[in-house]
Design an enzyme around this catalytic site. Structure first.
Site, PDB file in Angstrom:
ATOM      1  N   GLN A  51      -9.092 -14.702 -12.285  1.00 30.37           N
ATOM      2  CA  GLN A  51     -10.064 -15.697 -11.450  1.00 30.37           C
ATOM      3  C   GLN A  51     -11.006 -16.432 -12.015  1.00 30.37           C
ATOM      4  OE1 GLN A  51      -9.614 -12.579 -10.509  1.00 30.37           O
ATOM      5  NE2 GLN A  51      -7.684 -12.346  -9.683  1.00 30.37           N
ATOM      6  N   TYR A  52     -11.255 -17.798 -11.399  1.00 26.90           N
ATOM      7  CA  TYR A  52     -12.040 -18.065 -12.047  1.00 26.90           C
ATOM      8  C   TYR A  52     -13.263 -19.275 -10.444  1.00 26.90           C
ATOM      9  CZ  TYR A  52      -9.303 -18.746 -15.637  1.00 26.90           C
ATOM     10  OH  TYR A  52      -8.866 -17.858 -17.457  1.00 26.90           O
ATOM     11  N   GLU A  89      -7.982  -8.051   4.362  1.00 31.84           N
ATOM     12  CA  GLU A  89      -7.377  -8.701   3.882  1.00 31.84           C
ATOM     13  C   GLU A  89      -6.546 -10.461   4.665  1.00 31.84           C
ATOM     14  OE1 GLU A  89      -6.945  -6.002   0.184  1.00 31.84           O
ATOM     15  OE2 GLU A  89      -5.133  -6.721   1.398  1.00 31.84           O
ATOM     16  N   TYR A 141       0.654  -1.512  -0.217  1.00 33.36           N
ATOM     17  CA  TYR A 141       0.773  -0.028  -0.010  1.00 33.36           C
ATOM     18  C   TYR A 141       0.904   1.141  -0.247  1.00 33.36           C
ATOM     19  CZ  TYR A 141      -4.018  -2.657   0.120  1.00 33.36           C
ATOM     20  OH  TYR A 141      -5.018  -3.489  -0.348  1.00 33.36           O
ATOM     21  N   GLY A 152     -23.918 -16.286 -19.749  1.00 34.37           N
ATOM     22  CA  GLY A 152     -23.163 -16.704 -20.112  1.00 34.37           C
ATOM     23  C   GLY A 152     -22.035 -17.392 -19.302  1.00 34.37           C
ATOM     24  N   THR A 160     -21.202 -20.003 -13.524  1.00 39.99           N
ATOM     25  CA  THR A 160     -20.941 -20.229 -12.591  1.00 39.99           C
ATOM     26  C   THR A 160     -20.318 -20.504 -11.336  1.00 39.99           C
ATOM     27  OG1 THR A 160     -18.761 -19.398 -12.999  1.00 39.99           O
ATOM     28  CG2 THR A 160     -19.091 -21.638 -14.388  1.00 39.99           C
ATOM     29  N   PRO A 161     -20.287 -19.399 -10.691  1.00 36.90           N
ATOM     30  CA  PRO A 161     -20.490 -19.343  -9.401  1.00 36.90           C
ATOM     31  C   PRO A 161     -22.154 -19.706  -8.714  1.00 36.90           C
ATOM     32  CG  PRO A 161     -20.699 -17.153 -10.074  1.00 36.90           C
ATOM     33  CD  PRO A 161     -20.345 -17.821 -11.364  1.00 36.90           C
ATOM     34  N   PHE A 208     -17.244 -10.516 -13.098  1.00 33.27           N
ATOM     35  CA  PHE A 208     -15.693 -11.589 -13.429  1.00 33.27           C
ATOM     36  C   PHE A 208     -14.698 -10.246 -13.908  1.00 33.27           C
ATOM     37  CE2 PHE A 208     -18.308 -15.364 -14.192  1.00 33.27           C
ATOM     38  CZ  PHE A 208     -17.817 -15.748 -12.862  1.00 33.27           C
ATOM     39  N   GLY A 209     -13.214 -10.123 -13.877  1.00 37.47           N
ATOM     40  CA  GLY A 209     -12.814  -8.788 -13.871  1.00 37.47           C
ATOM     41  C   GLY A 209     -12.974  -7.608 -13.385  1.00 37.47           C
TER      42      GLY A 209
END
Length: 398
Positions: free
Chosen positions: A207-208, A140, A98, A276, A280-281, A389-390
């Site tokens: 990420q997936y 985090e 940071y 699309g 998936t989630p 996503f993104g």
């Protein structure tokens, strides 16, 4: 949280900073990558940088955070911060990074705004930055502790145990820890980061979402091959690499699971809307509802180009049918069947139970449209959750 003096200064300068925030973030990334080229090579999504999407997301989050502090100086926007923190944790971001961001961001602010950045203005915006940065770092660190890993040490080697072609552009990869140790637990709806080494030596990360039995040693990710900037997003470096090069027996570098799109109320009515690869989630949430014997109404909605382009379509229907009180409806732009909707997802004829909690995933215009329709049907804004996503451009485009 924000001091009274800084609140007044930020309120007075927010229009000026907001008007220039796009120029500030663009210059910030230029300075950051000039000083630390390894960050663009191995951490930041090069496709998003080339398309300007990350710049938009950063600008939107800074503006939203500052606006919230001015309106509610004793509160912080935890929903936004949690989403960012989960993404950072999946990348292995640590508190030590940071100050580096601060250095180049404030150099960009000073250069773009010039004499308007008085010592008082600089001090006020410095307070805003550290409120946001320290809040993110603390979240985090809690996420790392919850995953039982040291801060930033999220990566493990996983072996690809199988691959299935779902559609012409979607493939499912089944993976298991390469060392044979137990797979880390994850909540339905969460994702992992996957890092691959590309031909030019860059180690790019994407990420997936995870799906499949969370109690199994094997996990599954379904990857859609992205056809370059013409599709309006990243250039598909990692998705093309996975499709072209990765087969059973290969090894992938995979992070611990993170993500805040998880079931809030496991007993009430649920609506799952996707478009699309955003299914998936939703499939992970649906699997959990089916496996736990959920009895309240579940409404499953999906939009796609055609049935042939709908990833895991059979699973989508089969899991819905396992529930005692459920319905599924799909919309297709092309080749819609007699039981399908044609064109865009339309909630006009879809009953939505009182007290429904909704979960959305898909392109931003799709999610904004579904959210507006849900609000019109009486679903509370606080009960509508989404995954992007993104870069999260929801705030940037508001």
């Amino acid at each position: 949280m924000l001091s009274e003096k800084s609140t007044a200064t930020v309120r007075a300068t927010l229009p000026t900073v907001g008007a220039a925030i796009g120029d500030i973030t663009e210059l910030f990334y230029t300075k950051l990558f000039a000083a630390h080229p390894e960050l663009l090579r191995d951490l930041f999504n090069r496709g998003n940088q080339a398309a300007g999407l990350q710049k938009q997301a950063l600008a939107g989050s800074i503006a939203a955070f500052a606006t919230h502090l001015v309106a509610h100086p004793d509160q912080r926007p935890d929903v936004m911060l949690n989403r960012i923190a989960h993404k950072h944790a999946s990348l292995g971001v640590t508190r030590e990074q940071y100050p580096v961001v601060h250095e180049h961001l404030f150099a960009a602010i000073a250069e773009v705004l010039g004499d308007a950045v008085t010592p008082e203005v600089a001090a006020a915006w410095d307070e805003v930055y550290w409120l946001m940065a320290n809040a993110l770092a603390a979240i985090e660190e809690r996420l790392y502790a919850g995953s039982q890993v040291a801060a930033g040490d999220v990566w493990r080697e996983w072996t690809v145990t199988g691959r299935t072609e779902e559609t012409a552009d979607c493939a499912t990869f089944r993976i298991a820890p390469a060392d044979g140790a137990p797979a880390p637990a994850h909540l339905p709806g969460q994702y992992v980061s996957v890092q691959v080494e590309l031909p030019d030596g860059a180690r790019q990360i994407r990420q997936y979402s995870l799906h499949g039995d969370p109690g199994s040693q094997t996990r599954a990710i379904t990857v859609k091959r992205v056809h370059g900037p013409a599709a309006g997003g990243p250039d598909g470096e990692v998705s093309h690499h996975l499709h072209a090069r990765v087969r059973a027996g290969d090894t992938l570098r995979v992070s611990a699971p993170y993500g805040d799109l998880v079931l809030r109320d496991s007993a009430g009515p649920v609506l799952l809307a996707s478009a699309g690869i955003g299914c998936t989630p939703m499939l992970s949430l649906l699997e959990h509802l089916a496996d736990t014997g959920h009895t309240a109404p579940v409404t499953v909605l999906h939009a796609d180009r055609s049935p042939a382009d709908h990833p895991l379509r059979d699973d989508h229907r089969a899991l819905t049918h396992k529930l005692t009180d459920s319905s599924a409806r799909f919309w297709y732009e092309e080749s819609a069947g007699p039981d399908d909707g044609e064109g865009r997802l339309d909630l006009d004829g879809v009953p939505v139970a009182a007290g429904t909690t909704a979960y959305l995933c898909g392109p931003l215009p799709f999610m904004r449209s579904v959210r507006e329709q849900l609000l019109a049907k009486g679903v509370a804004a606080a009960d509508i959750h989404y995954e992007v996503f993104g870069p999260d451009l929801w705030l940037a485009s508001a």
